[in-house]
Design a protein around this motif. Structure first.
Motif, short mmCIF file in Angstrom:
data_model
loop_
_atom_site.label_atom_id
_atom_site.label_comp_id
_atom_site.label_asym_id
_atom_site.label_seq_id
_atom_site.Cartn_x
_atom_site.Cartn_y
_atom_site.Cartn_z
N UNK A 55 0.83 -1.21 0.00
CA UNK A 55 0.00 0.00 0.00
C UNK A 55 0.87 1.25 0.00
N UNK A 56 1.93 1.23 0.80
CA UNK A 56 2.83 2.39 0.84
C UNK A 56 3.49 2.59 -0.52
N UNK A 57 3.86 1.51 -1.18
CA UNK A 57 4.46 1.63 -2.51
C UNK A 57 3.48 2.22 -3.51
N UNK A 58 2.22 1.81 -3.42
CA UNK A 58 1.19 2.36 -4.30
C UNK A 58 1.02 3.86 -4.05
N UNK A 59 0.98 4.24 -2.78
CA UNK A 59 0.84 5.66 -2.44
C UNK A 59 2.06 6.46 -2.90
N UNK A 65 3.77 10.53 -9.20
CA UNK A 65 3.04 11.03 -10.36
C UNK A 65 2.57 12.47 -10.13
N UNK A 66 2.08 12.74 -8.92
CA UNK A 66 1.63 14.10 -8.60
C UNK A 66 2.79 15.07 -8.64
N UNK A 67 3.94 14.67 -8.08
CA UNK A 67 5.12 15.55 -8.09
C UNK A 67 5.58 15.83 -9.52
N UNK A 68 5.51 14.83 -10.36
CA UNK A 68 5.87 15.03 -11.77
C UNK A 68 4.91 16.02 -12.43
N UNK A 69 3.62 15.87 -12.16
CA UNK A 69 2.62 16.79 -12.71
C UNK A 69 2.84 18.21 -12.20
#
Length: 146
Positions: A55-59, A65-69
Motif C-alpha cells: 500500500x505504501x508503494x502504491x501511495x 506522479x503528482x510531483x511530476x505533474x
C-alpha cells in the motif's frame, strides 16, 4: 566397602544427571511452545506488514506522479510568465511612458505661469536657478539686459 562407595557415588551421579535431563526436557518443551506461538503470531504480522508495504508503494507511486505533474505545471507557468512578460512587457512600458508624457504635457499647458515655480536648469554639469537661465535668453522680468 570400596564397591559400596562407588555404587553410592554412581547413584548420586545418576540422580543428579536425571534431574538435569528432566529440567532440560522442560526447557526444551517451553522453548518449542514459545517458537510455535511466535510462528503463529508472526505469520499474520508478516502478511499485514507485506500488505502495508504494498500500500505504501502504491501511495508513493501516486505521490511521484503528482510531483511530476506539479513540476510540469511549474515549468509551464514559468514559460507562460516569460511569454506574457515578453509579449506585453515592452508595449506596457511604452504605453506607461506615453501616458506619463501626456500627463506632463497637459500639466504644463494647464499651468498658466511656469515662472512661479522654482525650477533649476542644468548647464554643463552644474545647477543654475531658472532666473539666470531666463536672463541669458533675454527674458528678464525687470527689463534690464545682462
Amino acid at each position: 566397602m570400596a564397591g559400596i562407595l562407588v555404587a553410592v557415588f554412581w547413584a548420586i551421579l545418576v540422580s543428579f544427571l536425571a534431574v538435569v535431563l528432566v529440567r532440560l526436557a522442560q526447557t526444551l518443551r517451553a522453548t518449542t511452545k514459545l517458537v510455535a506461538d511466535v510462528t503463529e503470531q508472526a505469520v499474520p504480522l508478516l502478511a499485514d506488514a507485506s500488505a502495508t508495504v504494498r500500500s505504501a508503494q502504491t501511495q508513493l507511486d501516486k505521490v511521484d506522479a503528482i510531483a511530476t505533474d506539479v513540476q510540469e505545471v511549474t515549468s509551464n507557468a514559468s514559460a507562460l510568465s516569460t511569454t506574457v512578460a515578453s509579449t506585453f512587457g515592452g508595449p506596457l512600458v511604452k504605453v506607461a511612458a506615453f501616458g506619463y508624457g501626456v500627463r506632463q504635457a497637459i500639466g504644463r499647458k494647464a499651468d498658466p505661469e511656469p515662472e512661479a515655480r522654482s525650477r533649476r536648469a542644468v548647464i554643463v554639469g552644474r545647477t543654475v536657478p531658472s532666473a539666470r537661465a531666463r536672463k541669458r535668453n533675454g527674458r528678464n522680468s525687470r527689463g534690464s539686459k545682462d
